[in-house]
Each structure stands twice: as C-alpha cells, then as structure tokens.
Design a protein around this motif. Sequence first.
Motif, PDB file in Angstrom:
ATOM      1  N   GLN A  38     -44.962  45.923  43.140  1.00 20.58           N
ATOM      2  CA  GLN A  38     -43.951  46.809  43.737  1.00 20.58           C
ATOM      3  C   GLN A  38     -44.613  47.796  44.697  1.00 20.58           C
ATOM      4  O   GLN A  38     -43.962  48.308  45.604  1.00 20.58           O
ATOM      5  CB  GLN A  38     -43.237  47.619  42.636  1.00 20.58           C
ATOM      6  N   ASN A  93     -41.713  39.184  41.445  1.00 20.11           N
ATOM      7  CA  ASN A  93     -41.709  39.942  40.191  1.00 20.11           C
ATOM      8  C   ASN A  93     -40.654  39.322  39.290  1.00 20.11           C
ATOM      9  O   ASN A  93     -39.473  39.604  39.405  1.00 20.11           O
ATOM     10  CB  ASN A  93     -41.413  41.416  40.481  1.00 20.11           C
ATOM     11  N   ILE A 129     -32.554  37.135  41.461  1.00 18.01           N
ATOM     12  CA  ILE A 129     -33.427  37.117  42.649  1.00 18.01           C
ATOM     13  C   ILE A 129     -32.852  36.217  43.745  1.00 18.01           C
ATOM     14  O   ILE A 129     -33.455  36.050  44.798  1.00 18.01           O
ATOM     15  CB  ILE A 129     -34.898  36.753  42.319  1.00 18.01           C
ATOM     16  N   TYR A 151     -38.723  29.545  45.627  1.00 22.34           N
ATOM     17  CA  TYR A 151     -39.172  30.772  46.300  1.00 22.34           C
ATOM     18  C   TYR A 151     -40.232  30.442  47.350  1.00 22.34           C
ATOM     19  O   TYR A 151     -40.222  30.967  48.465  1.00 22.34           O
ATOM     20  CB  TYR A 151     -39.719  31.755  45.257  1.00 22.34           C
ATOM     21  N   ALA A 152     -41.148  29.539  46.981  1.00 21.98           N
ATOM     22  CA  ALA A 152     -42.265  29.206  47.868  1.00 21.98           C
ATOM     23  C   ALA A 152     -41.886  28.188  48.942  1.00 21.98           C
ATOM     24  O   ALA A 152     -42.681  27.916  49.834  1.00 21.98           O
ATOM     25  CB  ALA A 152     -43.446  28.697  47.045  1.00 21.98           C
ATOM     26  N   ILE A 192     -39.494  32.295  53.282  1.00 21.06           N
ATOM     27  CA  ILE A 192     -40.467  31.913  52.254  1.00 21.06           C
ATOM     28  C   ILE A 192     -41.818  32.520  52.626  1.00 21.06           C
ATOM     29  O   ILE A 192     -42.092  32.749  53.802  1.00 21.06           O
ATOM     30  CB  ILE A 192     -40.569  30.372  52.094  1.00 21.06           C
ATOM     31  N   PRO A 193     -42.664  32.791  51.645  1.00 20.93           N
ATOM     32  CA  PRO A 193     -43.953  33.425  51.942  1.00 20.93           C
ATOM     33  C   PRO A 193     -44.822  32.535  52.836  1.00 20.93           C
ATOM     34  O   PRO A 193     -44.859  31.320  52.648  1.00 20.93           O
ATOM     35  CB  PRO A 193     -44.586  33.623  50.563  1.00 20.93           C
ATOM     36  N   VAL A 241     -46.717  24.422  45.621  1.00 17.73           N
ATOM     37  CA  VAL A 241     -45.821  24.225  46.763  1.00 17.73           C
ATOM     38  C   VAL A 241     -46.496  24.631  48.069  1.00 17.73           C
ATOM     39  O   VAL A 241     -46.293  24.022  49.104  1.00 17.73           O
ATOM     40  CB  VAL A 241     -44.508  25.006  46.543  1.00 17.73           C
ATOM     41  N   ASN A 247     -46.498  39.617  49.786  1.00 15.30           N
ATOM     42  CA  ASN A 247     -45.349  38.916  49.204  1.00 15.30           C
ATOM     43  C   ASN A 247     -45.318  39.195  47.707  1.00 15.30           C
ATOM     44  O   ASN A 247     -46.366  39.400  47.087  1.00 15.30           O
ATOM     45  CB  ASN A 247     -45.469  37.410  49.442  1.00 15.30           C
ATOM     46  N   MET A 248     -44.115  39.223  47.152  1.00 14.57           N
ATOM     47  CA  MET A 248     -43.994  39.572  45.730  1.00 14.57           C
ATOM     48  C   MET A 248     -43.017  38.646  45.032  1.00 14.57           C
ATOM     49  O   MET A 248     -41.938  38.361  45.541  1.00 14.57           O
ATOM     50  CB  MET A 248     -43.492  41.010  45.602  1.00 14.57           C
ATOM     51  N   GLY A 295     -42.873  38.114  58.252  1.00  8.27           N
ATOM     52  CA  GLY A 295     -42.298  39.006  57.254  1.00  8.27           C
ATOM     53  C   GLY A 295     -42.885  38.783  55.871  1.00  8.27           C
ATOM     54  O   GLY A 295     -43.639  37.833  55.627  1.00  8.27           O
ATOM     55  N   LEU A 296     -42.549  39.704  54.976  1.00 11.50           N
ATOM     56  CA  LEU A 296     -42.949  39.573  53.572  1.00 11.50           C
ATOM     57  C   LEU A 296     -41.706  39.239  52.762  1.00 11.50           C
ATOM     58  O   LEU A 296     -40.636  39.800  52.982  1.00 11.50           O
ATOM     59  CB  LEU A 296     -43.563  40.871  53.076  1.00 11.50           C
ATOM     60  N   VAL A 297     -41.888  38.308  51.826  1.00 14.33           N
ATOM     61  CA  VAL A 297     -40.764  37.890  50.996  1.00 14.33           C
ATOM     62  C   VAL A 297     -40.983  38.471  49.612  1.00 14.33           C
ATOM     63  O   VAL A 297     -41.905  38.078  48.898  1.00 14.33           O
ATOM     64  CB  VAL A 297     -40.647  36.351  50.950  1.00 14.33           C
ATOM     65  N   ARG A 298     -40.149  39.458  49.280  1.00 14.98           N
ATOM     66  CA  ARG A 298     -40.360  40.193  48.033  1.00 14.98           C
ATOM     67  C   ARG A 298     -39.128  40.064  47.160  1.00 14.98           C
ATOM     68  O   ARG A 298     -38.053  40.554  47.501  1.00 14.98           O
ATOM     69  CB  ARG A 298     -40.676  41.663  48.349  1.00 14.98           C
ATOM     70  N   VAL A 299     -39.292  39.350  46.042  1.00 15.06           N
ATOM     71  CA  VAL A 299     -38.156  39.183  45.124  1.00 15.06           C
ATOM     72  C   VAL A 299     -38.464  39.896  43.817  1.00 15.06           C
ATOM     73  O   VAL A 299     -39.613  39.954  43.373  1.00 15.06           O
ATOM     74  CB  VAL A 299     -37.830  37.688  44.872  1.00 15.06           C
ATOM     75  N   ASP A 300     -37.411  40.430  43.220  1.00 15.67           N
ATOM     76  CA  ASP A 300     -37.607  41.289  42.054  1.00 15.67           C
ATOM     77  C   ASP A 300     -36.512  41.058  41.025  1.00 15.67           C
ATOM     78  O   ASP A 300     -35.334  41.131  41.347  1.00 15.67           O
ATOM     79  CB  ASP A 300     -37.590  42.756  42.527  1.00 15.67           C
ATOM     80  N   SER A 301     -36.935  40.809  39.783  1.00 11.34           N
ATOM     81  CA  SER A 301     -35.968  40.565  38.708  1.00 11.34           C
ATOM     82  C   SER A 301     -35.267  41.837  38.255  1.00 11.34           C
ATOM     83  O   SER A 301     -34.257  41.784  37.564  1.00 11.34           O
ATOM     84  CB  SER A 301     -36.653  39.896  37.513  1.00 11.34           C
ATOM     85  N   GLY A 315     -36.016  44.372  48.305  1.00 11.94           N
ATOM     86  CA  GLY A 315     -36.489  43.786  47.057  1.00 11.94           C
ATOM     87  C   GLY A 315     -37.219  44.794  46.193  1.00 11.94           C
ATOM     88  O   GLY A 315     -37.848  44.435  45.202  1.00 11.94           O
ATOM     89  N   HIS A 316     -37.122  46.071  46.553  1.00 13.88           N
ATOM     90  CA  HIS A 316     -37.802  47.084  45.757  1.00 13.88           C
ATOM     91  C   HIS A 316     -36.926  47.545  44.613  1.00 13.88           C
ATOM     92  O   HIS A 316     -35.716  47.735  44.775  1.00 13.88           O
ATOM     93  CB  HIS A 316     -38.192  48.298  46.623  1.00 13.88           C
ATOM     94  N   ILE A 317     -37.550  47.767  43.497  1.00 13.93           N
ATOM     95  CA  ILE A 317     -36.867  48.204  42.285  1.00 13.93           C
ATOM     96  C   ILE A 317     -36.081  49.485  42.565  1.00 13.93           C
ATOM     97  O   ILE A 317     -36.549  50.369  43.284  1.00 13.93           O
ATOM     98  CB  ILE A 317     -37.927  48.403  41.176  1.00 13.93           C
TER      99      ILE A 317
END
Lengths: 560, 279
Positions: B60, B68, A284, A257-258, A402-403, B84, B65-66, A408-414, A421-423
């Motif tokens: 959220q 989750n 993700i 991710y990073a 990558i952040p 990293v 950056n997120m 941009g913002l990198v937003r990943v969500d499980s 990347g929002h729930i």
Amino acid sequence: MEKKSEISIVLSGAAGQGIQAVEHILTRVAKDSGFHVFATKEYMSRVRGGNNSTEIRISSQPVKAYVDRIDILVPLNDNAIERLRSRITDETLILGEKRYVEKEKNSIGLMLEEIAESFGNKIYENSVAIGVLAGIINADENALVNNIRAYFLKKSEEVVKANINAALKGYEIGKSLGLKFEITPSEEVKKQYLLNGSEAVAKGAIAGGCNFISSYPMSPATTVFTELSRLSRQHGILVDQAEDEIAAANMAIAAWYAGARAMVSTSGGGFALMTEAISLSGMIETPIVVHLGQRPGPATGLPTRTEQGDLNLVLYAGHGDFPRIIYAPGNLCEAYELGARAFNMADKYQVPVFVLTDQYFLDSFYNVDEMPQAKIERYIIKTDENYKRYALTDDGISPRGIPGYGKGLVRVDSDEHDEYGHITESAEVRRKMVEKRLKKMEKILQDAVPPKLFGSEDYKYLIVTWGSTQLIVREALERLGKKDVAMLHFSQVYPVPPIAENYFKKAEKIIFLEQNAIGQFANLIKLTFDGVDTRRRILKYDGFPFSVEQVVEAISKEVE
Amino acid sequence: MSSAFDPKIYDIPDADIAWCPGCGNFGIINELKTALAQLQLDPTQVVLVSGIGQAAKMPQYVKANMFNGLHGRSLPAAVAIKMVNPNLVVIAESGDGCTYGEGGNHFIHTIRKNPDITNIVHDNQIYGLTKGQASPTTARGQVTTLQFDGVMVDPFNPIAVAVALDASFVARSFSGNFQLTVELIKMAIKHKGYALIDILQPCVTFNKVNTYQWYRENTYLLPDSYDPTDRQAAFKIATDNSKLALGVIYVNPNKPVYEEQLAPYENDKTPVALRGLEV
C-alpha cells in the motif's frame, strides 16, 4: 416381426473389467457406420470391483438422452445383472458369457472367453463382445476393424491382429443371431464427431481464449482439467495442479490480474474452499471463470453420481454484494458456446462467471457437427502514467490494465479502496464503490442469454428446466406429443433473463423440473418475479439422472 | 554497477501509514525501497503481492504494481502472476501469521514448485493486526493477549522447514540491520528460483519479549567462511535456536525454475500475458 430402428445396449460389470474400452470402441464403430449414438455411464466410487454400467443408444434418428429401457444387457461378470434388475423387462435380452446369463429366461449365452482363447488370450473377450454387438446392429465391418486397430495402436502388431480377429469372429456370431434391429446409416453422421460434456466445456474454454487453468482434482470435474492439460502444448495453456482449491482459485484470479484468461474446474466440495476467492474476485473486480461439475452433497455425498444441487452454492458464494454470472448448458453445443462466452463476459464485466454442469452431463456423449466459431473478445487496455484501476465510470466498468503493459501501475486491493486501489475507510468512497460494482449488473442483464422455448408457442403447460436435463425433457415431450405442453430451458440461470417473465405469464400451469431436493431454481424464480406460481416441482435426488420414461410419467401426472 | 535509482521513486507521497511508531515495518519498507533502487527496477516491472496483516500493508505504501489479496494467499497469487508474465519481478510479502499459519500449505508447495519469486516474511513472532495473539513463531510459554497461561506449542521453524524442502534460497535477516537486509533482498531478487527471507522484526506494541534489544542479543551474523550450499550445515544452523543466524543460510543453485518448465514457454519466451496484445 417388425425391425427396430433403435437399440439401447447396457454393459454392466466391475471397475477395471474394460467397460470403458467397450464403450469407447463400440460408440465409434457405430458412429463411423453412420448411426446416431448416445452414451452415458454410471459408476461407483472405487478403482476396482463394484458395479458400473454404461448405456449406449444407437439409432437411425438423433439420440441424446438417457432412457431406462434396456434392449440388450451385457453382463461382464456374474453379479452384474442384479443391480439392474428393476430395469429388466420381458423385452430385455441378456447376452454374454454363458455362465453369467444362463439362469436368465430371455438370454443368449456365448462362449466369449473360449473364443478369445482360441485367438491366444482370454483378455480378448471384450473384443469378441464388441464384435457380437457390432454384428447385431449390422455395423460397417471396416469401421469395426479400424476402431479396434486404433484402440490397440500402442500394442504389438500381434496383439492388434488377435483383437481384430477376435472381433471379427464376434461380428460373424452377432450377425448370425438374426435379432430384430435395423438401423439406417446416414452419410452425414459419418462426418460428425463424438463429443462428451467435458470435451465440449474444455474446447469451448479454449475457443474463448482460456490460457491458464489451476485446479485440484475432484470428480466429476477432473476431466475438464485433464482435457486442458492434454491440450496445453497445442494451445499454449499454463497448467497448475494446485495444492488445494484455495490456492487454485486465488491463482486463477491472480492470473487474470496478470493478463491471462484463467479458469478452475471443481465440484461442490472443492468449490466450498473457493468461496473466499469468489469474494476477492468481486472486490478487486478481477475475473475468474469457474467450471463446477455438480455431484450430490452434502459433504462428500455420492462422489460419482449426479445432481443439480449447487446452484445456491454458486449463487450465494462469497461474502458481500457483487455481481456474478451463472451459465448452465443444456447440450454440447451450448457447453461449447457458453464455455467460450464465460471468458468474454468475465473479461468484459470483471466479475466471476460460473459454468454449471454435472456428472451426467460431463460423462454423456453423442455425435455432433463441427462446433460453431467462437470469437475471443479481449478488453485489456494499455495503461498510461495516470492510470487508475478503479476509475469511476458511468456504467461501473473501469478499464482494466495489467502489470507491465503500459506506463501505469495496476494496484488491486481486497480492502475497500479508492479509484487508485488504495485502502480507504471513507464512507463516501465506500458508498460510491459499492454502487459502482453493482451498477455493472445493468449491462450484464442486457447481455443475458435468453431462455429457449421448445414446443408450441401456444402452450398451456410450461415445463421449466435448467442445465443438463434439457435433452431428456425434450425427448420426453416428443414422446408425450401434447400440443399444449412446452418447455422453457434456461442456460443462463443468473441473473435470470428478464424476458423469462413473459413466458411465465402465458402459462396456465408451470412445472419446474430439477435434480435437487428443494427446487433451487424454482426458488430463485420466485425471488426474481412477483406472482409466478412456483409450487409445482418435479424433483429427483437419488444420484441417478432423470430418464426419459420417468419424465414422461411425472409430466403426465401434471398435465391433463 | 551503474548509479542506483533514488529510493524516493517508490514513495507514495500521501500514504496514510497505519503502523505504530517504532514498528519494525518502517525499517523493512526503507530496506525494500533501497534494494529496488539499487537494482534499478522500474516500478512498472515490479509486482508486490501480499495477504492480510500489518506486514501485508507494505505494498500500500510502495509505488509499484500491487496485488493485495486475501489472508494467507500471497504465494499462490505470486506464483500465478510469475507464470503468466515471467518478465515481472514478483515479490510476495506478508507476515509470519499470514505466511506460516493461514498460508502454511502454500508455503510448503510453493517451495516445491520453485517459481522465480522472492518471499519476504516480516516475522515479528506475534499477531499485530488482530491485537497480540500468538503467531506460529511465538515462543512456547510466552503470555499473550489470548494465551493467558502462555503458549502451549512449540514454534514453527520456517528456516528448517525451507531447508527440509530443499528451497533454492533461504535467508534470515533482522529489520534493525539495514545493510544486511538490503543486501539479502537484492540477492533474493537476483536469485533464479524461490527465495525466502525471514526478516525478524519487533512489534513494539504487542510483543514485549522480542524487542530490538532482544534481537541484537540473540542473533549473530554467519561468517564469510560459511558455505550455504552445504545442506547438512544449513540444517544445523536452522535448528540451533540458542542464537539465531543471520545471512544466507542455504542455497541450492541446481533446482529447475517452475515457470520455465511449462508447456507454453517451451519454444516461445513471450509472456502468456502479452501474447496477442500490441506490444
């Protein structure tokens, strides 16, 4: 008496008696003499004592597989022979310390300890033994001296000299025995490298740009972890010995991710703890590369033995539906190439990628040329203000940022998520995202590594193998010498390359050969293609590798 | 210090916030945004890492950056991200169940590693997301939606454990104390090394014991004269549960930072993440 152009030497003894040192030195002496070498070891799960053995094949021709045959057995203690009794024939010469071998009918007893003591210390006996064996195969004397020196480099000059002299005394004895082995050296082999499976996987990973490894030690996969740690300074690799496999796998994903190219190295029991992370990787769309060195299960199983029993584990690991790729190299070159390819494919498709090996594969080595050039394919993009991590695209692949690289913002969500990347709990978004993730499979299939056919195109019988059995079965088929028997080897086991169906259709009789109790790959083929007869299976699950002889015998029963 | 950013730059305008009215998380989210703004941190340089739970939903609703990830796993992920790319401000944020229960082993070993990350734990002494069961920090005897006869084990003491592990920065706050929490978050982010802030917060729906009023009556501010580098004193504070101390409880300024010791950074401070990329 006809001279033999190949020899199979087996050393047997307790853990801690120096078998590995003998293996290390003798294989290098043989290779530097221009002889082809193959070696593999089997050992008990203990630090001291027990009974371990190493097989070293030295030949005028390339040798790359395990055989049952023992030409010379060298016991290093008084109970080192019994466990190998079933492999001892009238042709086997037992050679070693007089008191260990004198009861055996076909034996040569030597006073190794006494000779060692004459050079100052009993502990030089292994050097004497190496010398004797080097003499028997008529190895190059300089190769012997140089490799003994290299091995004891960190010791005092006195110790180095004593070991060299002990070895030279053994060398003299070995030559004087007049045994019937004559191995032809080749200049080409002298230039080659000795490599084992662990090194091939690790070097392949580095060639694929691996710069992060987090793992928890577990046999037999620790050796890959160790190799990357050893090379961390040289290649700029971040190394973390995690508190458990759960942490290791979650770290590897977060490292991707990073912006790193990360892997974990584990075995079945350790991987069991990583399954939640595999599912995370799927959701993700952040890659992970998993090297899994298989050993027999269930549970702790046989910790130091070999099996191909974890295909189903990696195939079905992780809840939910998402794509994955599973490689299973059949030789050192493939281990290197697939080790690198795993990283490129992980980056390209943003999915978990597995490299399946096993104890036999990781602990076996032979001489190889320089590995081919692997190139690093990177797919990271620089983001802009409007970046959407999960942008819907035609092929299901969203450009991966990558952040801290771009605006941009990198937003990943499980959780299930929208393009940002929002729930979300929207049924429509859910449907689109599931389809998006699975759509990647179309391109993954186009990138599939096709199976390799060995033997005649005009076959009637098709032996199907995957992973580490490739070279054993190849040698067995060469021995069989039947024109109508071919072998199809899979180094990518999932997704099954579609082209495989053509090979199956051509065969009159298909025989699967696997090192597990149920035929896991045969079952996968049955699921993948309609109408392929997968009923004939040669299976082995006692913890020991297939030997060439066993395969010859098993295949002979299946083919006319 | 020059002018702070407007905390609104971390807002996500259309965020559908899932917390109950009156939840302690509302206080913490404002405190976090204010701290980030006062430190003038660009959202692209901040990574909020969380697990699962009501507290873990925080990223959220914050524009940065997120990552989750999974329940209990915020710390391993945060450590890896910092390894990293050490240039990033990495904040691991989750609840008491996620951090001290499911992630307990990671809590211990992350403290040992001492990466330069901030660990904000929303400690409401109950499981909210799963509807009211005991958490590792629920008091013995407390009746819950699952422990009908009351909790039968002693609560986990994160502050004492962190001091025992010689964590490099250990603090406790209360979500209802805005100024204190903002200050502690800023100190934790600025601290070089692992920084724990256990933030006590009410769960208005499932924890009827540890209410806003309860926290006001059962906490006290550490005086200015308190020396947080005195480990023995910190132990005393950490193990005194008659009243809960708020403030910086323990600091060890001499611990080596984990990622700084790694081989790739020996002669080259470029983040591994950015090597080989066009910067």
